[in-house]
Design a protein around this motif. Structure first.
Motif, PDB file in Angstrom:
ATOM      1  N   PHE A   1      22.482  19.019  11.631  1.00 33.73           N
ATOM      2  CA  PHE A   1      22.267  19.686  12.912  1.00 33.73           C
ATOM      3  C   PHE A   1      22.144  18.592  13.954  1.00 33.73           C
ATOM      4  N   HIS A   2      22.722  18.801  15.134  1.00 33.53           N
ATOM      5  CA  HIS A   2      22.981  17.680  16.048  1.00 33.53           C
ATOM      6  C   HIS A   2      22.457  17.987  17.456  1.00 33.53           C
ATOM      7  N   PRO A   3      21.152  18.229  17.628  1.00 31.56           N
ATOM      8  CA  PRO A   3      20.645  18.548  18.974  1.00 31.56           C
ATOM      9  C   PRO A   3      20.297  17.308  19.786  1.00 31.56           C
ATOM     10  N   TYR A   4      20.505  17.405  21.091  1.00 32.37           N
ATOM     11  CA  TYR A   4      20.149  16.349  22.036  1.00 32.37           C
ATOM     12  C   TYR A   4      18.961  16.814  22.879  1.00 32.37           C
ATOM     13  N   PHE A   5      18.154  15.827  23.325  1.00 34.67           N
ATOM     14  CA  PHE A   5      17.002  16.130  24.165  1.00 34.67           C
ATOM     15  C   PHE A   5      16.912  15.131  25.315  1.00 34.67           C
ATOM     16  N   SER A   6      16.579  15.617  26.497  1.00 34.54           N
ATOM     17  CA  SER A   6      16.315  14.734  27.626  1.00 34.54           C
ATOM     18  C   SER A   6      14.989  14.020  27.390  1.00 34.54           C
ATOM     19  N   VAL A   7      14.947  12.728  27.723  1.00 35.74           N
ATOM     20  CA  VAL A   7      13.721  11.953  27.557  1.00 35.74           C
ATOM     21  C   VAL A   7      13.419  11.187  28.837  1.00 35.74           C
ATOM     22  N   SER A   8      12.219  10.650  28.929  1.00 30.62           N
ATOM     23  CA  SER A   8      11.767   9.886  30.085  1.00 30.62           C
ATOM     24  C   SER A   8      11.228   8.548  29.604  1.00 30.62           C
ATOM     25  N   PRO A   9      11.025   7.581  30.498  1.00 28.68           N
ATOM     26  CA  PRO A   9      10.465   6.289  30.081  1.00 28.68           C
ATOM     27  C   PRO A   9       9.137   6.473  29.336  1.00 28.68           C
ATOM     28  N   GLY A  10       8.987   5.737  28.240  1.00 32.89           N
ATOM     29  CA  GLY A  10       7.779   5.840  27.439  1.00 32.89           C
ATOM     30  C   GLY A  10       7.815   6.915  26.379  1.00 32.89           C
TER      31      GLY A  10
ATOM     32  N   ILE B   1      11.511   5.109  21.862  1.00 38.41           N
ATOM     33  CA  ILE B   1      12.919   5.341  22.183  1.00 38.41           C
ATOM     34  C   ILE B   1      13.506   4.197  23.009  1.00 38.41           C
ATOM     35  N   ALA B   2      12.719   3.595  23.898  1.00 36.39           N
ATOM     36  CA  ALA B   2      13.217   2.504  24.746  1.00 36.39           C
ATOM     37  C   ALA B   2      13.628   1.282  23.933  1.00 36.39           C
TER      38      ALA B   2
ATOM     39  N   GLU C   1       8.887  18.322   6.522  1.00 36.54           N
ATOM     40  CA  GLU C   1       8.346  17.376   7.501  1.00 36.54           C
ATOM     41  C   GLU C   1       9.057  17.517   8.851  1.00 36.54           C
ATOM     42  N   PRO C   2       8.312  17.703   9.939  1.00 38.53           N
ATOM     43  CA  PRO C   2       8.943  17.872  11.251  1.00 38.53           C
ATOM     44  C   PRO C   2       9.251  16.538  11.912  1.00 38.53           C
ATOM     45  N   ALA C   3      10.103  16.594  12.921  1.00 39.75           N
ATOM     46  CA  ALA C   3      10.295  15.478  13.847  1.00 39.75           C
ATOM     47  C   ALA C   3       9.748  15.927  15.194  1.00 39.75           C
ATOM     48  N   THR C   4       8.970  15.061  15.852  1.00 34.44           N
ATOM     49  CA  THR C   4       8.313  15.423  17.102  1.00 34.44           C
ATOM     50  C   THR C   4       8.658  14.409  18.183  1.00 34.44           C
ATOM     51  N   ILE C   5       9.034  14.901  19.369  1.00 34.79           N
ATOM     52  CA  ILE C   5       9.292  14.054  20.536  1.00 34.79           C
ATOM     53  C   ILE C   5       8.193  14.300  21.554  1.00 34.79           C
ATOM     54  N   ARG C   6       7.692  13.217  22.136  1.00 34.87           N
ATOM     55  CA  ARG C   6       6.714  13.348  23.211  1.00 34.87           C
ATOM     56  C   ARG C   6       7.237  12.601  24.437  1.00 34.87           C
ATOM     57  N   THR C   7       7.369  13.285  25.535  1.00 31.04           N
ATOM     58  CA  THR C   7       7.844  12.701  26.785  1.00 31.04           C
ATOM     59  C   THR C   7       6.779  12.908  27.858  1.00 31.04           C
ATOM     60  N   ALA C   8       7.067  12.451  29.061  1.00 33.02           N
ATOM     61  CA  ALA C   8       6.133  12.623  30.167  1.00 33.02           C
ATOM     62  C   ALA C   8       6.027  14.073  30.607  1.00 33.02           C
ATOM     63  N   ASP C   9       7.031  14.888  30.282  1.00 36.18           N
ATOM     64  CA  ASP C   9       7.086  16.259  30.782  1.00 36.18           C
ATOM     65  C   ASP C   9       6.888  17.319  29.719  1.00 36.18           C
TER      66      ASP C   9
ATOM     67  N   LYS D   1      22.402   4.350  26.175  1.00 30.33           N
ATOM     68  CA  LYS D   1      22.052   3.030  26.709  1.00 30.33           C
ATOM     69  C   LYS D   1      20.927   3.094  27.723  1.00 30.33           C
ATOM     70  N   SER D   2      20.927   4.107  28.572  1.00 29.71           N
ATOM     71  CA  SER D   2      19.920   4.224  29.621  1.00 29.71           C
ATOM     72  C   SER D   2      18.703   5.025  29.160  1.00 29.71           C
ATOM     73  N   THR D   3      18.684   5.396  27.881  1.00 26.75           N
ATOM     74  CA  THR D   3      17.612   6.193  27.270  1.00 26.75           C
ATOM     75  C   THR D   3      17.266   7.423  28.104  1.00 26.75           C
ATOM     76  N   GLU D   4      18.314   8.124  28.573  1.00 27.72           N
ATOM     77  CA  GLU D   4      18.109   9.381  29.292  1.00 27.72           C
ATOM     78  C   GLU D   4      18.048  10.559  28.329  1.00 27.72           C
ATOM     79  N   TYR D   5      18.620  10.391  27.141  1.00 25.81           N
ATOM     80  CA  TYR D   5      18.544  11.445  26.142  1.00 25.81           C
ATOM     81  C   TYR D   5      18.486  10.812  24.755  1.00 25.81           C
ATOM     82  N   VAL D   6      18.071  11.595  23.790  1.00 27.88           N
ATOM     83  CA  VAL D   6      18.013  11.144  22.408  1.00 27.88           C
ATOM     84  C   VAL D   6      18.552  12.263  21.524  1.00 27.88           C
ATOM     85  N   CYS D   7      19.212  11.890  20.445  1.00 27.91           N
ATOM     86  CA  CYS D   7      19.701  12.850  19.452  1.00 27.91           C
ATOM     87  C   CYS D   7      18.891  12.665  18.178  1.00 27.91           C
ATOM     88  N   ILE D   8      18.375  13.764  17.647  1.00 29.49           N
ATOM     89  CA  ILE D   8      17.655  13.745  16.372  1.00 29.49           C
ATOM     90  C   ILE D   8      18.374  14.723  15.449  1.00 29.49           C
ATOM     91  N   GLU D   9      19.009  14.199  14.425  1.00 24.20           N
ATOM     92  CA  GLU D   9      19.900  15.006  13.585  1.00 24.20           C
ATOM     93  C   GLU D   9      19.344  15.158  12.173  1.00 24.20           C
TER      94      GLU D   9
END
Length: 225
Positions: free
Chosen positions: A105-114, A126-127, A144-152, A178-186
């Motif tokens: 499964f190939h979802p993308y997520f928007s991320v922020s600095p940190g 991620i940076a 086991e889950p995968a968890t993303i934590r962003t500023a928002d 490259k700019s770490t604007e999004y991340v893919c967790i597959e």
């Protein structure tokens, strides 16, 4: 969370294509020796662009004879106070005597600095990830889950599988732009981990089915590192 869309593509490319959104990768045979040499699989589509449930038949070729399968996909999205839940279900049924699969499964997520990703005891900044390079993280269990934590917002993703055959395992392939604007967790599902660190393909006999349910739970929360 109107600005946190876990379904629609995140970026439009200059050639008219898009990058982002939610895709299924079946059989997901990239970086394997013949006959498993199909990049990202033969079933890579955006569920919201199709009438659901979506049904598709996939057939191997003379160069990549992994057999024939029928794939049925459906999804639902529920929004609540401060969050939303996306559930994607997928059923694979073998149409040939033997069919080989290693679904992902190939979802993308928007991320922020940190922003960070937690997979079990692994804590991924991620940076610090290399650009466009897959990193593989083994799940300690199929639940086991995968968890993303962003500023928002925070996102938790889990994977349900049926039937639970012996030797079945789960890995999360992770990569960032490259700019770490999004991340893919597959999530990648297979049988035993191979030499490349990824789960190995497994076979279905004619008429046999394998079902997956991916659940993405996003909540708007502040982030403290």
């Amino acid at each position: 969370m109107e600005d946190t869309d876990v379904i629609a593509p995140l970026q439009n490319k200059q050639d008219g294509g898009s990058r982002g959104g939610v895709y299924l990768c079946i059989p997901n045979f990239e970086a394997l020796p013949p006959p498993f040499a199909i990049k990202h699989g033969e079933y890579r589509m955006t569920p919201c662009d199709n009438t659901l449930p979506h049904r598709k038949t996939l057939a191997g070729t003379a160069e990549a004879d992994w057999g024939n399968v029928e794939v049925i996909t459906d999804w639902t999205e529920h929004a609540g106070l401060g969050g939303k839940v996306l559930t994607v279900s997928c059923r694979i049924r073998a149409l040939s005597d033997i069919a080989w699969i290693r679904p992902g499964f190939h979802p993308y997520f928007s991320v922020s600095p940190g922003s960070v990703i937690d997979i079990g005891a692994e804590h991924i900044d991620i940076a610090e990830m290399p650009h466009d390079q897959l990193q593989v993280h083994h799940a300690a269990s199929l639940a086991e889950p995968a968890t993303i934590r962003t500023a928002d917002y925070t996102v938790a993703m889990t994977c349900g599988l049926s039937p639970l055959r012996e030797g079945l395992c789960l890995a999360y392939g992770v990569w960032s732009d490259k700019s770490t604007e999004y991340v893919c967790i597959e999530p990648i599902i297979g049988c035993r981990f191979g030499a490349d660190g990824l789960p190995a393909p497994f076979s279905l006999s004619e008429g046999e089915e394998f079902a997956m349910t991916f659940t993405i739970h996003a909540e708007r929360l502040g982030f403290l590192k």
